[in-house]
Design a protein around this motif. Structure first.
Motif, short mmCIF file in Angstrom:
data_model
loop_
_atom_site.label_atom_id
_atom_site.label_comp_id
_atom_site.label_asym_id
_atom_site.label_seq_id
_atom_site.Cartn_x
_atom_site.Cartn_y
_atom_site.Cartn_z
N ALA A 1 42.04 44.03 33.02
CA ALA A 1 41.57 44.44 34.35
C ALA A 1 40.11 44.87 34.34
O ALA A 1 39.53 45.07 35.40
N ARG A 2 39.52 44.98 33.16
CA ARG A 2 38.13 45.42 33.08
C ARG A 2 37.15 44.26 33.28
O ARG A 2 35.94 44.46 33.19
N HIS A 3 37.64 43.06 33.51
CA HIS A 3 36.73 41.93 33.67
C HIS A 3 35.87 42.10 34.93
O HIS A 3 36.20 42.86 35.84
N LEU A 4 34.78 41.33 34.97
CA LEU A 4 33.84 41.39 36.08
C LEU A 4 33.79 40.08 36.85
O LEU A 4 32.88 39.85 37.65
N SER A 5 34.77 39.21 36.65
CA SER A 5 34.69 37.84 37.17
C SER A 5 34.70 37.76 38.69
O SER A 5 34.36 36.72 39.25
N LEU A 6 35.10 38.82 39.36
CA LEU A 6 35.03 38.86 40.81
C LEU A 6 33.89 39.76 41.30
O LEU A 6 33.82 40.12 42.47
N GLY A 7 33.02 40.11 40.38
CA GLY A 7 31.85 40.89 40.73
C GLY A 7 32.05 42.38 40.54
O GLY A 7 33.04 42.84 39.99
N HIS A 8 31.06 43.12 41.02
CA HIS A 8 31.06 44.58 40.89
C HIS A 8 29.98 45.11 41.83
O HIS A 8 28.97 44.46 42.08
N GLY A 9 30.21 46.28 42.37
CA GLY A 9 29.20 46.88 43.24
C GLY A 9 29.29 46.38 44.67
O GLY A 9 30.32 45.88 45.12
N ALA A 10 28.17 46.47 45.39
CA ALA A 10 28.15 46.17 46.82
C ALA A 10 28.52 44.72 47.12
O ALA A 10 29.05 44.42 48.19
N HIS A 11 28.25 43.82 46.19
CA HIS A 11 28.53 42.40 46.42
C HIS A 11 29.84 41.96 45.77
O HIS A 11 30.05 40.76 45.56
N TYR A 12 30.73 42.90 45.47
CA TYR A 12 32.04 42.54 44.94
C TYR A 12 32.70 41.52 45.87
O TYR A 12 32.60 41.63 47.10
N CYS A 13 33.37 40.54 45.30
CA CYS A 13 33.91 39.42 46.07
C CYS A 13 34.82 39.90 47.20
O CYS A 13 35.87 40.51 46.96
N LEU A 14 34.42 39.58 48.42
CA LEU A 14 35.18 39.97 49.60
C LEU A 14 36.55 39.30 49.62
O LEU A 14 37.53 39.86 50.10
N GLY A 15 36.63 38.08 49.07
CA GLY A 15 37.88 37.33 49.08
C GLY A 15 38.74 37.54 47.87
O GLY A 15 39.72 36.80 47.67
N ALA A 16 38.46 38.57 47.06
CA ALA A 16 39.22 38.78 45.82
C ALA A 16 40.73 38.92 46.07
O ALA A 16 41.54 38.29 45.37
N PRO A 17 41.17 39.73 47.05
CA PRO A 17 42.63 39.83 47.27
C PRO A 17 43.25 38.49 47.65
O PRO A 17 44.37 38.18 47.21
N LEU A 18 42.53 37.69 48.44
CA LEU A 18 43.06 36.39 48.84
C LEU A 18 43.13 35.44 47.65
O LEU A 18 44.14 34.74 47.47
N ALA A 19 42.09 35.40 46.84
CA ALA A 19 42.09 34.53 45.66
C ALA A 19 43.23 34.90 44.72
O ALA A 19 43.93 34.02 44.19
N ARG A 20 43.42 36.19 44.50
CA ARG A 20 44.51 36.63 43.61
C ARG A 20 45.87 36.22 44.17
O ARG A 20 46.74 35.75 43.43
N LEU A 21 46.06 36.40 45.47
CA LEU A 21 47.34 36.06 46.07
C LEU A 21 47.59 34.55 46.00
O LEU A 21 48.68 34.11 45.63
N GLU A 22 46.59 33.76 46.35
CA GLU A 22 46.75 32.30 46.31
C GLU A 22 47.10 31.83 44.91
O GLU A 22 48.02 31.01 44.73
N ALA A 23 46.38 32.32 43.92
CA ALA A 23 46.63 31.88 42.54
C ALA A 23 48.00 32.33 42.06
O ALA A 23 48.72 31.57 41.39
#
Length: 402
Positions: A337-359
């Motif tokens: 869970a420490r990976h940064l592949s969906l970003g970090h900070g103010a530009h953290y991926c807005l679609g991260a929950p959707l990408a995780r759910l789809e996959a």
């Protein structure tokens, strides 16, 4: 940077052994920097003296970047990915409500339905082939996220194939100036047509909502920002999830012991998603960030105005963070869970929950339907993306029943 892309991991390991920050030469002999180490990347992504607006890109501002430069769209498209501060917050707020945890959860049944339909078609496609081999990427991993994001945006199905082709051209790093400019022009034309259609016929979709926000208060969203926002959401909303699903299937097929763990309930499908994000990030090097002053980072000073690549695939296998077995695909890894592949900070991926759910839904249903699924070609022989931005393969031929 090799503009033809390929598997990044060997080069990443070589560079990481020398340091967390590396000078690189981008296409067109443009000097840049890649940040590869996990800790250094985390610091970069949230540093107050690092900007996204290309006004801080020294070579671009001085006229040193030609119009046909294949990476220019990453710097100049008007939207969240090139905005800072109040502008970024303004643009992000316009679309953030479509990606809240609650809204994404509500999409679950529709994602499951689309997945089931695609799996029905997958079986039919394999049956129609003489050797029983089907391209899982084009028949499943692509149409699922493309279908979901286009339904959210109100984009008719007739545009899907063209939008995917143009997205591929825009993220490619090995094409010439004329091809790059043509792809960007056509993408703008297609999106302008979509905006015109939704302006004339508003619906319950995000594009119509963005148009309404623009018309209600023109200062909130300019026409170019509207087009740029749609471009970002279409490209990021399907390319990254497409790569994520593709890379996860490859990982499981080449690590059958890990597939056994999840099939027996000793690991979960979300574990598969997180470990794939770490081990084989859907994005290898993402352009661009720019230090607004000479920036010391991990023992290296990055000059003000330098274009910086975020090295997600390298950071995911940084042994200083993930241990001496960072190259291993392991679903029982406690630090995934420490990976940064969906970003970090103010530009953290807005679609991260959707990408995780789809996959998660895609993988669970895929292996429930076809538990003996396996690669039809050795993984090392699969053709790679012609880009150092996207990290995956162009085709994924599989036998559905082993």
């Amino acid at each position: 940077m090799d503009p033809s892309g390929g598997c990044p991991h060997a080069d990443n390991a070589r560079l990481l052994a020398r340091g967390a920050v590396a000078p690189v030469v981008l296409p067109g002999e443009v000097e840049g920097v890649a940040v590869l180490g996990h800790d250094a990347l985390r610091e970069l992504l949230s540093h107050p003296d690092v900007a996204k607006n290309a006004l801080h890109f020294t070579a671009l501002r001085s006229g040193g970047i030609p119009d046909g430069w294949p990476l220019k769209t990453f710097a100049t498209v008007q939207g969240m990915t090139t905005a800072d501060g109040a502008d970024h917050r303004r643009l992000r707020s316009l679309v953030s409500r479509a990606f809240t945890a609650r809204r994404v959860e509500e999409l679950g049944p529709r994602i499951a339905e689309l997945t089931s339909q695609l799996l029905d078609g997958l079986g039919e496609a394999a049956a129609g082939e003489g050797d029983g081999v089907v391209d899982l990427r084009s028949h499943f991993a692509l149409p699922l996220p493309m279908g979901v994001i286009c339904e959210l945006l109100g984009v008719d199905a007739g545009h899907h194939d063209r939008l995917h082709h143009l997205s591929n051209q825009i993220v490619a790093t090995d094409i010439g100036p004329e091809q790059s400019q043509a792809a960007n022009r056509e993408m703008m034309d297609v999106l302008a047509a979509i905006v015109a259609a939704r302006t004339e016929d508003p619906r319950d979709d995000l594009t119509s909502a963005l148009i309404a926000a623009r018309e209600k208060d023109g200062d909130r969203l300019s026409p170019l920002e509207l087009i740029g926002t749609l471009m970002l959401m279409i490209i990021a909303g399907h390319e990254t999830t497409l790569n994520l699903i593709t890379n996860a299937v490859r990982a499981l097929c080449t690590h059958r012991d890990q597939l056994d763990l999840v099939m027996s309930g000793r690991a979960s499908w979300p574990d598969v998603v997180e470990e794939t994000l770490r081990w084989d990030s859907p994005v290898s090097y993402f352009p661009f960030r720019y230090p607004t002053r000479d920036l010391p980072l991990a023992g290296t000073v990055i000059p003000k105005g330098t274009p910086v690549l975020a090295g997600y695939s390298a950071a995911g296998r940084d042994p200083k963070t993930h241990g001496p077995d960072a190259d291993a695909f392991s679903l029982t890894r406690t630090a995934a869970a420490r990976h940064l592949s969906l970003g970090h900070g103010a530009h953290y991926c807005l679609g991260a929950p959707l990408a995780r759910l789809e996959a998660t839904v895609a993988l669970e249903q895929l292996f429930a339907r076809f538990p003996r699924l396996d690669l039809a070609v050795p993984d090392a022989e699969l053709p790679r993306h012609a880009s150092f931005v996207g990290n995956s393969v162009r085709r994924l031929p599989v036998h559905l029943n082993g």
